[in-house]
Design an enzyme around this catalytic site. Structure first.
Site, PDB file in Angstrom:
ATOM      1  N   SER A   1       1.016  -1.364  -0.060  1.00  9.62           N
ATOM      2  CA  SER A   1       0.253   0.093  -0.083  1.00  9.62           C
ATOM      3  C   SER A   1       0.963   1.316   0.019  1.00  9.62           C
ATOM      4  CB  SER A   1      -1.000   0.046   1.405  1.00  9.62           C
ATOM      5  OG  SER A   1      -1.474   1.386   1.444  1.00  9.62           O
TER       6      SER A   1
ATOM      7  N   LYS B   1       1.938  -2.615   7.016  1.00  4.74           N
ATOM      8  CA  LYS B   1       2.257  -2.518   5.711  1.00  4.74           C
ATOM      9  C   LYS B   1       3.742  -2.245   5.514  1.00  4.74           C
ATOM     10  CE  LYS B   1      -1.519  -3.515   3.790  1.00  4.74           C
ATOM     11  NZ  LYS B   1      -1.706  -4.871   2.865  1.00  4.74           N
TER      12      LYS B   1
ATOM     13  N   TYR C   1      -2.098  -0.155  10.763  1.00  7.00           N
ATOM     14  CA  TYR C   1      -2.117  -0.259   9.117  1.00  7.00           C
ATOM     15  C   TYR C   1      -0.660  -0.148   8.693  1.00  7.00           C
ATOM     16  CZ  TYR C   1      -3.779  -0.814   4.471  1.00  7.00           C
ATOM     17  OH  TYR C   1      -3.974  -1.279   3.130  1.00  7.00           O
TER      18      TYR C   1
END
Length: 243
Positions: A144, A161, A157
């Site tokens: 991402s 990632k 998050y």
């Protein structure tokens, strides 16, 4: 129209029941791959697999919680038992909890890391064993833009990632000597439930069709054997999370 440039290959896609995962499953099936649609939501995986079998190619649904070691092992075994090989693993399944750091529950932190980082590790270690024995294979980890920069209320998050990016780079180094290609696909915002369900006020025009990102996955998988792309960023023209 996609040509059959993946004919005879076998691909396992996590989070394949909807969103980007579904788009990847359909794209690879149209390109000739036999696809294992793996998802925690078995009913959604069943629907996608059935539709692919009726209209686009060959697919089988696989119930899979990517963070569960036994289920990961079962999924890889399903591929090898049914098709005799595994050529492609796409680690796409991912979740997020949008909370400030001081309000984030420990259980939520653990749950996101289990899905987004532990899951790709569990599946990749098993897939790598199969691919090393074959002398070929490709692993694509969907990362991402969250692995490139940071914004508020997404600490877990980002951690997952950024960690996945580091893991992918290490896996790339280890895989090359065995003919196994490893790619980090850095995907920008997409018109998928992952964003649209959580952020109803988001402007869809700033996002990209997941089918476009799925085509990027297909491209990575169809390069000549002597070439690998370790990292590829695919963002919408109006991406708001990237300069």
């Amino acid at each position: 129209m996609t040509t059959q440039d993946l004919l005879g290959t076998v691909a396992l896609v996590t989070g394949g029941g909807r969103g980007l995962g579904e788009a990847v499953c359909r794209t690879l099936a149209r390109a000739g791959a036999s696809v294992l649609v793996a998802d925690l939501r078995k009913r959604e995986a069943d629907v996608v697999a059935q539709d692919i079998n009726e209209h686009e190619g060959e697919a089988v649904s696989v119930p899979l919680d990517v963070g569960d070691a036994q289920q990961a092992e079962d999924a890889i075994r399903t591929a090898t038992d049914r098709f005799g090989r595994l050529d492609v693993l796409v680690n796409n399944a991912g979740i997020d909890v949008t909370q400030p750091v001081d309000e984030l529950e420990v259980a939520d932190w653990d749950r996101v890391l289990q899905t987004n980082l532990r899951g790709p590790f569990l599946l990749s270690r098993l897939a790598l064993r199969v691919m090393k024995e074959q002398g070929s294979g490709s692993i694509v980890n969907v990362v991402s833009t969250a692995a490139k920069r940071a914004w508020a209320n997404a600490s877990v998050y980002h951690a997952s990632k950024w960690g996945l990016m580091g893991f992918t780079q290490g896996l790339h180094v280890e895989g090359r000597e065995h003919g196994v290609k490893v790619t980090a696909l850095v995907a920008g915002g997409m018109r998928t439930p992952f964003l649209l369900e959580r952020f109803p006020d988001i402007d869809p025009s700033t996002l990209q069709d997941p089918a476009n990102v799925a085509e990027a996955v297909r491209f990575v998988l169809t390069l000549p054997p002597e070439t690998v792309i370790p990292e590829l960023m695919v963002i919408p023209m109006r991406e708001t999370s990237w300069p």
